[in-house]
Each structure stands twice: as structure tokens, then as C-alpha cells.
Scaffold this active site. Sequence first.
Site, PDB file in Angstrom:
ATOM      1  N   ASP A 142      43.497-123.706 -16.639  1.00 20.00           N
ATOM      2  CA  ASP A 142      42.823-123.090 -17.784  1.00 20.00           C
ATOM      3  C   ASP A 142      42.211-121.765 -17.335  1.00 20.00           C
ATOM      4  OD1 ASP A 142      41.503-124.386 -20.658  1.00 20.00           O
ATOM      5  OD2 ASP A 142      40.630-122.553 -19.834  1.00 20.00           O
ATOM      6  N   ILE A 143      42.280-120.769 -18.186  1.00 23.93           N
ATOM      7  CA  ILE A 143      41.771-119.442 -17.831  1.00 23.93           C
ATOM      8  C   ILE A 143      40.241-119.440 -17.732  1.00 23.93           C
ATOM      9  CG2 ILE A 143      41.446-118.430 -20.144  1.00 23.93           C
ATOM     10  CD1 ILE A 143      43.026-115.989 -19.095  1.00 23.93           C
ATOM     11  N   GLU A 173      41.539-124.700 -30.410  1.00 27.36           N
ATOM     12  CA  GLU A 173      41.655-123.242 -30.546  1.00 27.36           C
ATOM     13  C   GLU A 173      43.095-122.760 -30.491  1.00 27.36           C
ATOM     14  OE1 GLU A 173      39.013-121.603 -27.625  1.00 27.36           O
ATOM     15  OE2 GLU A 173      37.252-122.460 -28.613  1.00 27.36           O
ATOM     16  N   HIS A 230      48.188-129.582 -26.368  1.00 24.59           N
ATOM     17  CA  HIS A 230      47.887-129.565 -24.930  1.00 24.59           C
ATOM     18  C   HIS A 230      46.859-130.618 -24.587  1.00 24.59           C
ATOM     19  CE1 HIS A 230      45.250-126.719 -27.047  1.00 24.59           C
ATOM     20  NE2 HIS A 230      44.295-127.067 -26.184  1.00 24.59           N
ATOM     21  N   HIS A 278      43.766-131.294 -21.811  1.00 23.44           N
ATOM     22  CA  HIS A 278      42.917-130.777 -20.748  1.00 23.44           C
ATOM     23  C   HIS A 278      42.756-131.896 -19.721  1.00 23.44           C
ATOM     24  CE1 HIS A 278      41.089-127.369 -23.165  1.00 23.44           C
ATOM     25  NE2 HIS A 278      41.537-128.139 -24.144  1.00 23.44           N
TER      26      HIS A 278
HETATM   27  P1  5GP Z   1      41.507-125.921 -27.137  1.00 23.50           P
HETATM   28  O1  5GP Z   1      40.157-125.527 -27.626  1.00 23.50           O
HETATM   29  O2  5GP Z   1      42.597-125.400 -28.021  1.00 23.50           O
HETATM   30  O3  5GP Z   1      41.618-127.384 -26.850  1.00 23.50           O
HETATM   31  O4  5GP Z   1      41.654-125.251 -25.713  1.00 23.50           O
HETATM   32  C1  5GP Z   1      42.327-124.059 -25.486  1.00 23.50           C
HETATM   33  C2  5GP Z   1      42.134-123.709 -24.024  1.00 23.50           C
HETATM   34  O5  5GP Z   1      43.030-122.687 -23.684  1.00 23.50           O
HETATM   35  C3  5GP Z   1      40.719-123.201 -23.688  1.00 23.50           C
HETATM   36  O6  5GP Z   1      40.126-124.053 -22.729  1.00 23.50           O
HETATM   37  C4  5GP Z   1      40.970-121.791 -23.146  1.00 23.50           C
HETATM   38  O7  5GP Z   1      40.134-121.470 -22.068  1.00 23.50           O
HETATM   39  C5  5GP Z   1      42.429-121.842 -22.739  1.00 23.50           C
HETATM   40  N1  5GP Z   1      43.111-120.561 -22.832  1.00 23.50           N
HETATM   41  C6  5GP Z   1      43.068-119.679 -23.867  1.00 23.50           C
HETATM   42  N2  5GP Z   1      43.836-118.614 -23.603  1.00 23.50           N
HETATM   43  C7  5GP Z   1      44.399-118.841 -22.379  1.00 23.50           C
HETATM   44  C8  5GP Z   1      45.288-118.078 -21.569  1.00 23.50           C
HETATM   45  O8  5GP Z   1      45.750-116.983 -21.912  1.00 23.50           O
HETATM   46  N3  5GP Z   1      45.638-118.623 -20.359  1.00 23.50           N
HETATM   47  C9  5GP Z   1      45.157-119.837 -19.955  1.00 23.50           C
HETATM   48  N4  5GP Z   1      45.557-120.268 -18.755  1.00 23.50           N
HETATM   49  N5  5GP Z   1      44.305-120.571 -20.696  1.00 23.50           N
HETATM   50  C10 5GP Z   1      43.929-120.070 -21.900  1.00 23.50           C
END
Ligand code: 5GP
Length: 126
Positions: free
Chosen positions: A33-34, A103, A108, A110
Site C-alpha cells: 500500500d502506498i 476508495e 482488494h 488489505h
Molecule cells: P480502500 O479504502 O479502497 O479499501 O483502500 C484503498 C487503498 O489503496 C488505500 O489504503 C490507499 O493507500 C491505497 N492506494 C491508493 N492509491 C494507491 C497507489 O497509487 N498505489 C498503491 N500502492 N496504493 C494506493
Amino acid sequence: MTYDDDNIFAKILRGEIPNRTVLENEHVLAFHDISEQAPTHVLVIPKGKYVSFDDFAANARDEEIVAFIRAAGQVASDEGVAPSTGGEGFRIIANAGKNGVQEVPHFHLHVLGGRWLGRMLKKAEE
Ligand code: 5GP
């Protein structure tokens, strides 16, 4: 909900945005994760176009689902957090939709670990 080909993980899968890969096979990509929330914070994504967990569960082929679950377990083991291989534990989170605060609209998981993660949920969230 239709799949958005412009989402960030679709761009990562097409190689348009770099990532730090930890595992890749025919069906799955896993990468850091970034914005890491724990010493281990890896995202595991199917290569197929699925928006959310429920979309994946309903529409992915058995082969994709098996590959995905096996890959998530392998990531936990490779990261040294899997109890079955001597690690101290981890948590898997799949956010889905608005209330789940998802988001990126490409399914995906985590995989989080490497520290005490606290209780799963608080009663009130911002
Ligand atoms: P969500 O809220 O959708 O479950 O999590 C999305 C995740 O994607 C977040 O933890 C965010 O930090 C990660 N993320 C967003 N953009 C990028 C990116 O460009 N590269 C990587 N490696 N992770 C990303």
C-alpha cells in the site's frame, strides 16, 4: 455497478503506475500500500475486473477465487505475520461501497500486520 477502467488499480495492472510487487501470478497481484498503516500493509487484488468483494464472490470463476485466497495466505506467510508459519498474526480487511469506505473501486484485500492492531472497530468513526 459497472467497472471503471480508469481506477488506480486498473492503471497499476496495466503498468501505467508503478507498484512495489510482493507476489504476482496469472490471476493475482499483491503490492505494498502506498500509505502503509502498519509494518505489513499489502494489497491483494484479482487481475479480473471486479468492483468489490460481493462482485468478486458472485462473478469470479472458481479458479480465480482459489488463486486469490491462496495468494492472500501466501502473502501473510511471506510477510512473516501468518500464525501457521510462526508469525504473530494479521488482519484482512475488504472495504466495500460507501458505508465500507472503499476508495478504489477494484476489489482488494488489505493484509495488515507487524504490530498490535487493536480492536476491529470503534463505535464512532469520522
Ligand atoms: P480502500 O479504502 O479502497 O479499501 O483502500 C484503498 C487503498 O489503496 C488505500 O489504503 C490507499 O493507500 C491505497 N492506494 C491508493 N492509491 C494507491 C497507489 O497509487 N498505489 C498503491 N500502492 N496504493 C494506493
